[in-house]
Design an enzyme around this catalytic site. Structure first.
Site, PDB file in Angstrom:
ATOM      1  N   LYS A  86      80.409  15.527  68.338  1.00 30.77           N
ATOM      2  CA  LYS A  86      81.935  16.455  68.496  1.00 30.77           C
ATOM      3  C   LYS A  86      81.922  17.154  67.025  1.00 30.77           C
ATOM      4  O   LYS A  86      82.366  18.550  66.972  1.00 30.77           O
ATOM      5  CB  LYS A  86      82.846  15.289  68.647  1.00 30.77           C
ATOM      6  CG  LYS A  86      82.689  14.489  69.655  1.00 30.77           C
ATOM      7  CD  LYS A  86      84.021  13.589  69.917  1.00 30.77           C
ATOM      8  CE  LYS A  86      84.035  12.323  68.991  1.00 30.77           C
ATOM      9  NZ  LYS A  86      82.646  11.535  69.016  1.00 30.77           N
ATOM     10  N   THR A  87      81.845  16.394  65.936  1.00 29.60           N
ATOM     11  CA  THR A  87      81.994  17.139  64.686  1.00 29.60           C
ATOM     12  C   THR A  87      81.144  18.455  64.538  1.00 29.60           C
ATOM     13  O   THR A  87      81.265  19.557  64.099  1.00 29.60           O
ATOM     14  CB  THR A  87      81.345  16.093  63.277  1.00 29.60           C
ATOM     15  OG1 THR A  87      82.456  15.028  63.722  1.00 29.60           O
ATOM     16  CG2 THR A  87      82.051  16.933  62.100  1.00 29.60           C
TER      17      THR A  87
ATOM     18  N   ASP B 196      89.763  14.987  63.108  1.00 31.96           N
ATOM     19  CA  ASP B 196      88.929  13.985  63.662  1.00 31.96           C
ATOM     20  C   ASP B 196      89.883  12.957  64.072  1.00 31.96           C
ATOM     21  O   ASP B 196      91.068  12.837  63.352  1.00 31.96           O
ATOM     22  CB  ASP B 196      87.793  13.506  62.790  1.00 31.96           C
ATOM     23  CG  ASP B 196      86.602  12.733  63.442  1.00 31.96           C
ATOM     24  OD1 ASP B 196      86.562  12.686  64.680  1.00 31.96           O
ATOM     25  OD2 ASP B 196      85.811  12.322  62.734  1.00 31.96           O
TER      26      ASP B 196
ATOM     27  N   THR C 187      87.836   9.505  70.568  1.00 30.74           N
ATOM     28  CA  THR C 187      86.577   8.708  71.010  1.00 30.74           C
ATOM     29  C   THR C 187      87.264   8.362  72.569  1.00 30.74           C
ATOM     30  O   THR C 187      86.657   8.021  73.481  1.00 30.74           O
ATOM     31  CB  THR C 187      86.427   7.405  70.160  1.00 30.74           C
ATOM     32  OG1 THR C 187      87.564   6.960  69.881  1.00 30.74           O
ATOM     33  CG2 THR C 187      85.464   7.596  69.077  1.00 30.74           C
TER      34      THR C 187
ATOM     35  N   ARG D  20      73.204  10.633  67.126  1.00 31.92           N
ATOM     36  CA  ARG D  20      73.305   9.804  65.636  1.00 31.92           C
ATOM     37  C   ARG D  20      72.161   8.634  65.659  1.00 31.92           C
ATOM     38  O   ARG D  20      71.756   8.288  64.475  1.00 31.92           O
ATOM     39  CB  ARG D  20      74.934   9.439  65.265  1.00 31.92           C
ATOM     40  CG  ARG D  20      74.610   8.756  64.001  1.00 31.92           C
ATOM     41  CD  ARG D  20      76.030   8.513  63.583  1.00 31.92           C
ATOM     42  NE  ARG D  20      76.890   9.674  63.118  1.00 31.92           N
ATOM     43  CZ  ARG D  20      78.295   9.901  63.675  1.00 31.92           C
ATOM     44  NH1 ARG D  20      78.845   8.906  64.295  1.00 31.92           N
ATOM     45  NH2 ARG D  20      78.616  10.880  63.199  1.00 31.92           N
TER      46      ARG D  20
HETATM   47  P1  ADP Z   1      80.691  12.793  66.299  1.00 32.53           P
HETATM   48  O1  ADP Z   1      81.362  13.725  65.451  1.00 32.53           O
HETATM   49  O2  ADP Z   1      80.597  12.945  67.773  1.00 32.53           O
HETATM   50  O3  ADP Z   1      80.560  11.411  65.961  1.00 32.53           O
HETATM   51  P2  ADP Z   1      78.332  14.322  64.957  1.00 32.53           P
HETATM   52  O4  ADP Z   1      78.917  15.591  65.349  1.00 32.53           O
HETATM   53  O5  ADP Z   1      78.868  13.730  63.286  1.00 32.53           O
HETATM   54  O6  ADP Z   1      78.901  13.063  65.789  1.00 32.53           O
HETATM   55  O7  ADP Z   1      76.900  14.114  65.402  1.00 32.53           O
HETATM   56  C1  ADP Z   1      76.030  12.980  64.714  1.00 32.53           C
HETATM   57  C2  ADP Z   1      74.702  13.590  64.340  1.00 32.53           C
HETATM   58  O8  ADP Z   1      73.964  13.764  65.487  1.00 32.53           O
HETATM   59  C3  ADP Z   1      74.708  14.872  63.530  1.00 32.53           C
HETATM   60  O9  ADP Z   1      74.291  14.927  62.393  1.00 32.53           O
HETATM   61  C4  ADP Z   1      73.647  15.762  64.268  1.00 32.53           C
HETATM   62  O10 ADP Z   1      72.626  15.771  63.518  1.00 32.53           O
HETATM   63  C5  ADP Z   1      73.344  15.073  65.524  1.00 32.53           C
HETATM   64  N1  ADP Z   1      73.547  15.631  66.719  1.00 32.53           N
HETATM   65  C6  ADP Z   1      74.796  15.802  67.373  1.00 32.53           C
HETATM   66  N2  ADP Z   1      74.748  16.412  68.665  1.00 32.53           N
HETATM   67  C7  ADP Z   1      73.351  16.980  68.531  1.00 32.53           C
HETATM   68  C8  ADP Z   1      73.004  18.070  69.305  1.00 32.53           C
HETATM   69  N3  ADP Z   1      73.487  18.325  70.367  1.00 32.53           N
HETATM   70  N4  ADP Z   1      71.609  18.424  68.909  1.00 32.53           N
HETATM   71  C9  ADP Z   1      71.184  17.984  67.742  1.00 32.53           C
HETATM   72  N5  ADP Z   1      71.655  17.091  67.017  1.00 32.53           N
HETATM   73  C10 ADP Z   1      72.791  16.548  67.261  1.00 32.53           C
END
Ligand code: ADP
Length: 359
Positions: free
Chosen positions: A77-78, A123, A172, A231
């Site tokens: 998401k981030t 977030d 979430t 992640r």
């Molecule tokens: P969330 O905000 O949903 O908790 P993040 O955006 O922080 O998740 O993602 C966590 C890690 O997973 C990021 O650092 C990234 O490296 C990896 N990641 C997430 N989605 C992808 C994707 N579609 N392709 C490649 N890497 C991804």
């Protein structure tokens, strides 16, 4: 519904396949984070739609419509929020729901930090303070912010015009958002768990960025054990790399992944000790369920939010457990994962509506 604040899981740092962010994840996340739609692996349907919306907004010279990104932790998401800003050619200002404590903090953010068409990334948007949330509505609708000046009889409202901006919220659980906030998002993107092929691609990409030598089949093995979550895949890769560097030549092959996962107690399906404890409580203490999530949280000594946000989404999506109006039930797959035989009828009970609906 009351907004709840989950304390960190006591043993979160010990879980190799926990999708929430901890330890040095933040730093590594930033290193491995894709910067463009082309680098973002999978989620094709959402990505293709967002590409169109970005292109349309750019052509009109307008900000992108407000976007809500939802899904369990670690699904990207981030990362998507950063990509949207990058593709729009604007800045991303990042914060989180609980950090904006009062209306003044929001006013400062909106009036001093945001330039035309920038993205405000919030977030955990379901944890916004209700007063702050309400004062955000005019900003989202008409790019204005109302502030009160003076006190008592001299109090008056002043309307400040803001630069047009896009709110990108991450949560979430969409169900925790209020209806007025939810209705203000033009695009709602629900991220799904990733199939192993996509995760293998992410592992190979990350290995390249980290300068780790890895064989194709080893990358697929890490992918299969990563709970559908990028992640987790990245963290498992780093842990396996540690074993490969200390106990081997540094190169990651299939045997090394299997050995490391055994040491980390992550099984072939990506289930770890926490998942197995969860399933075992449902099966052994509650006879396969139904059992309410509060009872499970008490039995496992874990906050309810951790179970609902981090542990359960994968177990539900993969069909290990089911959700009924009376609580969680273990399915056949859960018995099999623990090496137990399901009761006659296959495990899991049919959903039955009754008075004790806890959802
Ligand atoms: P969330 O905000 O949903 O908790 P993040 O955006 O922080 O998740 O993602 C966590 C890690 O997973 C990021 O650092 C990234 O490296 C990896 N990641 C997430 N989605 C992808 C994707 N579609 N392709 C490649 N890497 C991804």
């Amino acid at each position: 519904m009351a907004k709840r604040q989950p304390p960190p899981a006591p043993d979160a740092a010990a879980r190799a396949v926990d999708a929430s962010e901890h330890g040095d994840d933040g730093l590594v996340d930033r290193t491995l984070r894709p910067r463009t739609f082309d680098d973002y692996v999978g989620q094709t349907k959402h990505k293709d739609n967002l590409r169109v919306f970005v292109e349309a907004a750019k052509r009109r010279g307008e900000p992108l419509d407000h976007v809500l990104l939802s899904g369990p932790p670690g699904l990207g998401k981030t990362t998507l929020a950063h990509i949207l800003a990058h593709e729009m050619g604007t800045q991303l200002v990042s914060t989180s729901g609980p950090v904006i404590e009062h209306k003044g903090a929001l006013a400062a953010l909106l009036t001093t930090k945001l330039q035309k068409n920038d993205i405000l990334f919030v977030d955990e948007i379901h944890r916004l303070n209700p007063v702050v949330e309400e004062s955000l509505y005019p900003a989202l609708d008409e790019s204005v912010f109302d502030v009160m000046t003076g006190e008592g009889a001299f109090a008056s409202a002043v309307r400040i015009t803001l630069q047009p901006f896009t709110l990108v919220g991450a949560t979430t659980r969409t169900g925790l958002l209020t209806a007025p906030l939810l209705s203000r998002f033009g695009h709602v993107v629900r991220l799904d768990f990733y199939p192993p092929e996509d995760l293998a691609q992410i592992v190979l990409r990350s290995a390249k960025l980290l300068g780790v030598a890895i064989e194709q089949e080893a990358a697929h093995e890490i992918a299969r054990r990563s709970r559908g979550t990028p992640r987790v895949a990245n963290r498992l890769l780093r842990r396996v790399r540690d074993f490969a560097e200390v106990l081997g030549t540094g190169r990651i092959d299939l045997a090394r992944v299997r050995h490391a996962c055994e040491r980390l107690e992550v099984d072939v399906a990506g289930l770890d000790d926490m998942d197995r404890r969860y399933l075992s409580v449902v099966i052994d203490h509650y006879d396969g369920g139904p059992v309410g999530v509060d009872a499970l949280a008490a039995a496992l000594a874990e906050p309810r939010d951790t179970l609902e946000d981090v542990v359960e989404p994968f177990l539900l999506q993969q069909g290990y457990v089911g959700r009924t109006p009376r609580g969680r039930v273990a399915n056949r797959k859960a018995y099999e994962a623990l090496g137990k035989s399901p009761p006659a009828g296959g495990g899991g009970r049919p959903p039955q509506a009754d008075l004790f609906d806890e959802e």
